[in-house]
Design a protein around this motif. Structure first.
Motif, PDB file in Angstrom:
ATOM      1  N   ILE A 243     -54.092 -13.896 -79.027  1.00 26.95           N
ATOM      2  CA  ILE A 243     -53.399 -15.170 -78.811  1.00 26.95           C
ATOM      3  C   ILE A 243     -54.390 -16.268 -78.464  1.00 26.95           C
ATOM      4  O   ILE A 243     -54.341 -17.373 -79.007  1.00 26.95           O
ATOM      5  CB  ILE A 243     -52.324 -15.020 -77.710  1.00 26.95           C
ATOM      6  N   GLU A 244     -55.327 -15.961 -77.574  1.00 27.58           N
ATOM      7  CA  GLU A 244     -56.310 -16.967 -77.175  1.00 27.58           C
ATOM      8  C   GLU A 244     -57.204 -17.367 -78.344  1.00 27.58           C
ATOM      9  O   GLU A 244     -57.655 -18.521 -78.427  1.00 27.58           O
ATOM     10  CB  GLU A 244     -57.147 -16.449 -76.012  1.00 27.58           C
ATOM     11  N   ALA A 245     -57.463 -16.441 -79.239  1.00 29.91           N
ATOM     12  CA  ALA A 245     -58.339 -16.722 -80.388  1.00 29.91           C
ATOM     13  C   ALA A 245     -57.678 -17.648 -81.415  1.00 29.91           C
ATOM     14  O   ALA A 245     -58.349 -18.167 -82.300  1.00 29.91           O
ATOM     15  CB  ALA A 245     -58.737 -15.411 -81.065  1.00 29.91           C
ATOM     16  N   LYS A 289     -45.864 -19.033 -77.256  1.00 34.09           N
ATOM     17  CA  LYS A 289     -45.376 -18.630 -75.925  1.00 34.09           C
ATOM     18  C   LYS A 289     -44.453 -17.416 -76.028  1.00 34.09           C
ATOM     19  O   LYS A 289     -44.469 -16.530 -75.160  1.00 34.09           O
ATOM     20  CB  LYS A 289     -44.632 -19.783 -75.258  1.00 34.09           C
ATOM     21  N   GLU A 290     -43.647 -17.387 -77.069  1.00 31.61           N
ATOM     22  CA  GLU A 290     -42.775 -16.226 -77.271  1.00 31.61           C
ATOM     23  C   GLU A 290     -43.606 -14.957 -77.414  1.00 31.61           C
ATOM     24  O   GLU A 290     -43.295 -13.920 -76.814  1.00 31.61           O
ATOM     25  CB  GLU A 290     -41.901 -16.434 -78.508  1.00 31.61           C
ATOM     26  N   GLU A 291     -44.666 -15.044 -78.224  1.00 34.52           N
ATOM     27  CA  GLU A 291     -45.569 -13.897 -78.381  1.00 34.52           C
ATOM     28  C   GLU A 291     -46.190 -13.505 -77.045  1.00 34.52           C
ATOM     29  O   GLU A 291     -46.316 -12.318 -76.724  1.00 34.52           O
ATOM     30  CB  GLU A 291     -46.682 -14.237 -79.366  1.00 34.52           C
ATOM     31  N   LEU A 292     -46.576 -14.511 -76.283  1.00 36.37           N
ATOM     32  CA  LEU A 292     -47.273 -14.279 -75.015  1.00 36.37           C
ATOM     33  C   LEU A 292     -46.422 -13.470 -74.045  1.00 36.37           C
ATOM     34  O   LEU A 292     -46.901 -12.532 -73.402  1.00 36.37           O
ATOM     35  CB  LEU A 292     -47.657 -15.637 -74.401  1.00 36.37           C
ATOM     36  N   PHE A 293     -45.141 -13.810 -73.956  1.00 34.53           N
ATOM     37  CA  PHE A 293     -44.292 -13.141 -72.973  1.00 34.53           C
ATOM     38  C   PHE A 293     -43.624 -11.879 -73.520  1.00 34.53           C
ATOM     39  O   PHE A 293     -42.836 -11.246 -72.825  1.00 34.53           O
ATOM     40  CB  PHE A 293     -43.265 -14.132 -72.416  1.00 34.53           C
ATOM     41  N   GLN A 294     -43.969 -11.532 -74.749  1.00 30.79           N
ATOM     42  CA  GLN A 294     -43.556 -10.219 -75.258  1.00 30.79           C
ATOM     43  C   GLN A 294     -44.562  -9.135 -74.900  1.00 30.79           C
ATOM     44  O   GLN A 294     -44.298  -7.954 -75.099  1.00 30.79           O
ATOM     45  CB  GLN A 294     -43.386 -10.292 -76.786  1.00 30.79           C
ATOM     46  N   ILE A 295     -45.698  -9.539 -74.354  1.00 27.11           N
ATOM     47  CA  ILE A 295     -46.733  -8.571 -73.967  1.00 27.11           C
ATOM     48  C   ILE A 295     -46.293  -7.856 -72.692  1.00 27.11           C
ATOM     49  O   ILE A 295     -45.977  -8.490 -71.688  1.00 27.11           O
ATOM     50  CB  ILE A 295     -48.086  -9.276 -73.751  1.00 27.11           C
ATOM     51  N   ASP A 296     -46.317  -6.551 -72.738  1.00 29.66           N
ATOM     52  CA  ASP A 296     -45.780  -5.733 -71.638  1.00 29.66           C
ATOM     53  C   ASP A 296     -46.853  -5.469 -70.578  1.00 29.66           C
ATOM     54  O   ASP A 296     -47.387  -4.362 -70.468  1.00 29.66           O
ATOM     55  CB  ASP A 296     -45.232  -4.414 -72.199  1.00 29.66           C
ATOM     56  N   GLU A 314     -50.553 -16.168 -67.290  1.00 24.39           N
ATOM     57  CA  GLU A 314     -50.076 -17.424 -66.707  1.00 24.39           C
ATOM     58  C   GLU A 314     -50.987 -18.582 -67.097  1.00 24.39           C
ATOM     59  O   GLU A 314     -50.514 -19.691 -67.374  1.00 24.39           O
ATOM     60  CB  GLU A 314     -50.009 -17.289 -65.174  1.00 24.39           C
ATOM     61  N   GLU A 315     -52.294 -18.336 -67.134  1.00 26.32           N
ATOM     62  CA  GLU A 315     -53.227 -19.391 -67.523  1.00 26.32           C
ATOM     63  C   GLU A 315     -53.026 -19.791 -68.986  1.00 26.32           C
ATOM     64  O   GLU A 315     -53.025 -20.981 -69.322  1.00 26.32           O
ATOM     65  CB  GLU A 315     -54.667 -18.938 -67.312  1.00 26.32           C
ATOM     66  N   LEU A 316     -52.868 -18.809 -69.866  1.00 25.49           N
ATOM     67  CA  LEU A 316     -52.651 -19.113 -71.278  1.00 25.49           C
ATOM     68  C   LEU A 316     -51.362 -19.906 -71.476  1.00 25.49           C
ATOM     69  O   LEU A 316     -51.310 -20.830 -72.295  1.00 25.49           O
ATOM     70  CB  LEU A 316     -52.609 -17.822 -72.100  1.00 25.49           C
ATOM     71  N   GLU A 317     -50.338 -19.565 -70.706  1.00 27.17           N
ATOM     72  CA  GLU A 317     -49.079 -20.307 -70.800  1.00 27.17           C
ATOM     73  C   GLU A 317     -49.297 -21.765 -70.426  1.00 27.17           C
ATOM     74  O   GLU A 317     -48.770 -22.679 -71.087  1.00 27.17           O
ATOM     75  CB  GLU A 317     -48.043 -19.657 -69.878  1.00 27.17           C
ATOM     76  N   LYS A 318     -50.108 -22.007 -69.401  1.00 29.06           N
ATOM     77  CA  LYS A 318     -50.385 -23.387 -68.983  1.00 29.06           C
ATOM     78  C   LYS A 318     -51.189 -24.123 -70.047  1.00 29.06           C
ATOM     79  O   LYS A 318     -50.935 -25.306 -70.322  1.00 29.06           O
ATOM     80  CB  LYS A 318     -51.141 -23.381 -67.647  1.00 29.06           C
ATOM     81  N   GLN A 319     -52.154 -23.452 -70.646  1.00 30.53           N
ATOM     82  CA  GLN A 319     -52.947 -24.085 -71.703  1.00 30.53           C
ATOM     83  C   GLN A 319     -52.080 -24.447 -72.909  1.00 30.53           C
ATOM     84  O   GLN A 319     -52.190 -25.553 -73.465  1.00 30.53           O
ATOM     85  CB  GLN A 319     -54.076 -23.149 -72.149  1.00 30.53           C
ATOM     86  N   ILE A 320     -51.232 -23.522 -73.311  1.00 27.56           N
ATOM     87  CA  ILE A 320     -50.377 -23.769 -74.470  1.00 27.56           C
ATOM     88  C   ILE A 320     -49.417 -24.931 -74.192  1.00 27.56           C
ATOM     89  O   ILE A 320     -49.158 -25.774 -75.054  1.00 27.56           O
ATOM     90  CB  ILE A 320     -49.613 -22.489 -74.863  1.00 27.56           C
ATOM     91  N   THR A 321     -48.910 -24.986 -72.970  1.00 27.67           N
ATOM     92  CA  THR A 321     -48.052 -26.100 -72.571  1.00 27.67           C
ATOM     93  C   THR A 321     -48.815 -27.417 -72.659  1.00 27.67           C
ATOM     94  O   THR A 321     -48.294 -28.430 -73.146  1.00 27.67           O
ATOM     95  CB  THR A 321     -47.533 -25.894 -71.134  1.00 27.67           C
TER      96      THR A 321
END
Length: 611
Positions: A243-245, A289-296, A314-321
């Motif tokens: 995701i980050e890539a 973000k949907e992909e991000l929060f599907q990670i278990d 949480e950091e990635l969610e903030k960056q994407i936002t």
């Protein structure tokens, strides 16, 4: 019944020391990573919340079984034979059964033998009391008793069986303060806090038992943690890295028209706020973000790794936002969530530096421009490559960036960039000796996040990078003034000042040169207002405090980690999960840098770092 194959697997694991992870029937699990003289027991009851077994699963030696399992069962007899063999080798084995108390209970109850293993009991009690300090409704009791199991259940192993096997048996009743059965409520955050604390205090108590009561050689309680990494961790790490890539955050929030915007600002006599343009987003923020929060991440049992990856998500969610909000006022508020805002103390420190450090005079200085700097940096990378051939970093001069930046281990230099010759060495070690080096050190670790960066790594990274400038003798008054001015600009952004007002504050109140003031203000207002640049000075201050408090510098280059991760990474080193780094900065080997580091540790103040 325990089948022949299971017994053979247990025998083999005891002989070889290999990990044992067995399902004993449908509801029992025995996990022993290595031959430790310790076993944690949990008999799951029907009314227990499904999260409770996580208290046990975090450890490297445990048995989870049904509440009906008793001293006559095959599972209990198997545990007895297992611990007996370990006791014969090491002199004794600790067996601790844990269970959840009644809903009305507010006490941790340690059940133990009289005058046996006092250091172990003391360590367990002390750890629990420390936890209770932050939960005033709880207390700790120690009961010397022959009953060391739940009152309503029969013995898992009788005292006679324990004596025969060389087992020191303890029990721990845990109050259910993290749930309310009557209301059918479970307080996940409270439980998570306790789970992390319990893992640490348990290992400290077990360490005391092993150290005093057995011949087992162990140097640190953290060695009792798991030394293996579950496949779920690799899956989480891989998916977060993927995701980050998909986006380069720093490039995407950096304007592509900074030089044009500067010319327009000058043409308008510094009275009209410039308009910045940005690269097109290569992602759909909502879908990502949907992909991000599907990670278990919840499936990770190791508390240290679970914490690191939860933070990273949480950091990635903030960056994407922030990418979604780029160019709007909300960008600034999200920036504060990610980097925070300049506190009063940091702001006052910045003002003090600007008032006390006079500007350097570079009027007659010789300058190096972008392509010559690129060659110097390329040569430096080649030097590191002789030590570590896997270092694949390249240097690229680009028209659409200003200054220098490292992204994913690659160095980018703006085509308009130029620097005084006396600053070359400092900047080379800032960018390559810190940012590039830690990327490739992190990349050789098994975790992708060690190279892309765990949450909040930027602050320590920039602190290290500026420290490198000091250690090679290239940290100037102007450089410290720039870091301080970035804090002033960051404060101005959060207080609602306009670009024009901030620019004039820097030039009028703090004697910043027009070019410098524009660049600092442009960085502070990129995206809609960004507080990222405050982390340079803040990170340097934190790093100085760390070093002057006795902290070691070299371990910080293991990868892209934050200040809060230092003890966690140290724990993972002790557990052999993090490996030694192949690269250290070149200047570490010089007497000059070591002498300057020594002086810093002895108490140099921030203004004294400038040459």
């Amino acid at each position: 019944m325990i089948d022949k194959k299971t017994k053979e697997a247990l025998t083999e694991a005891l002989k070889t020391g290999k990990m044992l992870d067995l399902s004993l029937g449908k509801k029992s699990r025995l996990r022993i990573e290595r031959r430790l003289p310790f076993l944690l027991i949990y008999r799951k009851e029907k009314q227990d919340h499904f999260k409770v077994p996580d208290l046990v699963r975090m450890e490297s030696s445990y048995l989870i079984t049904e509440f009906s399992t008793d001293f006559n069962s095959d599972i209990a007899l198997l545990a007895k034979e297992l611990t007996k063999e370990l006791a014969e080798e090491y002199g004794s084995v600790m067996l601790l059964e844990v269970w959840i108390g009644k809903q009305e209970s507010n006490s941790f109850v340690i059940k133990t033998a009289k005058d046996k293993a006092p250091n172990t009991v003391k360590a367990l009690k002390s750890g629990l009391q420390k936890f209770c300090d932050t939960h005033q409704e709880l207390d700790v009791q120690v009961k010397e008793s022959i009953i060391r199991h739940p009152d309503h259940l029969v013995d898992f192993l009788t005292l006679k069986q324990c004596q025969e096997a060389g087992i020191f048996l303890m029990g721990l009743e845990i109050p259910p303060f993290f749930q309310n059965k009557a209301k059918k409520e479970f307080y996940y955050m409270v439980f998570k806090e306790f789970k992390i604390a319990f893992s640490s205090l348990l290992r400290k108590a077990v360490y005391e038992f092993i150290r005093v009561q057995t011949s087992f050689d162990i140097q640190n309680y953290q060695r009792l943690g798991s030394i293996t990494v579950d496949e779920k961790v690799w899956e989480v790490d891989r998916r977060l890295s993927e995701i980050e890539a998909k986006y380069q955050f720093l490039l995407l929030i950096s304007p592509i028209n900074t030089m044009q915007a500067k010319e327009e600002f000058i043409a308008n006599r510094h009275r009209k706020n410039p308009k910045f343009l940005y690269r097109n987003l290569p992602i759909d923020p909502d879908r990502l973000k949907e992909e991000l929060f599907q990670i278990d991440i919840r499936s990770i049992e190791d508390p240290t790794l679970s914490f690191l990856y939860t933070e990273k998500r949480e950091e990635l969610e903030k960056q994407i936002t922030m990418l979604k909000e780029r160019g709007t006022k909300n960008f600034m508020y999200s920036s504060i969530r990610l980097y925070s805002s300049p506190g009063v103390e940091l702001h006052e420190t910045a003002k003090l530096l600007l008032k006390t450090l006079p500007p350097d005079n570079f009027e007659d200085a010789e300058y190096v421009e972008a392509y010559e700097m690129a060659k110097i940096c390329t040569d430096e990378i080649k030097e590191y490559r002789t030590v570590y051939p896997q270092l694949k970093a390249k240097v690229e001069v680009k028209n659409d960036i200003v200054g220098m930046l490292v992204s994913r281990g690659q160095l980018y230099i703006g085509s308009s960039f130029k620097i005084p010759k006396k600053r070359i060495n400092a900047l080379v070690h800032h960018e390559i000796g810190t940012h590039v080096l830690t990327f490739y050190n992190g990349q050789m670790q098994s975790f992708g996040q060690m190279s892309s960066g765990f949450a909040g790594y930027d602050e320590l990274q920039e602190g290290l990078a500026v420290l490198a400038e000091y250690l090679v003798g290239g940290l100037t008054n102007n450089r410290l003034r720039t870091l301080a001015a970035r804090v002033i600009a960051g404060r101005a952004v959060t207080e609602g000042m306009s670009f024009e007002e901030t620019y004039h504050t820097l030039t009028s109140d703090y004697d910043a040169l027009p070019e410098q003031a524009f660049q600092i203000t442009a960085r502070a207002y990129q995206g809609g207002g960004c507080t990222k640049d405050i982390i340079y000075l803040r990170g340097l201050i934190k790093l100085i405090d760390y070093l002057q408090s006795g902290g070691e510098l070299e371990p910080l280059y293991v990868g892209k980690i934050g200040f809060k991760h230092i003890p966690l990474i140290q724990e993972l080193r002790i557990r052999d999960i993090i490996k030694p780094s192949p690269l250290t900065p070149h200047y570490f080997k010089t007497d000059f840098a070591q002498d300057r580091l020594k002086k810093l540790k002895e108490g140099l103040t921030l203004p004294e770092l400038a040459n």
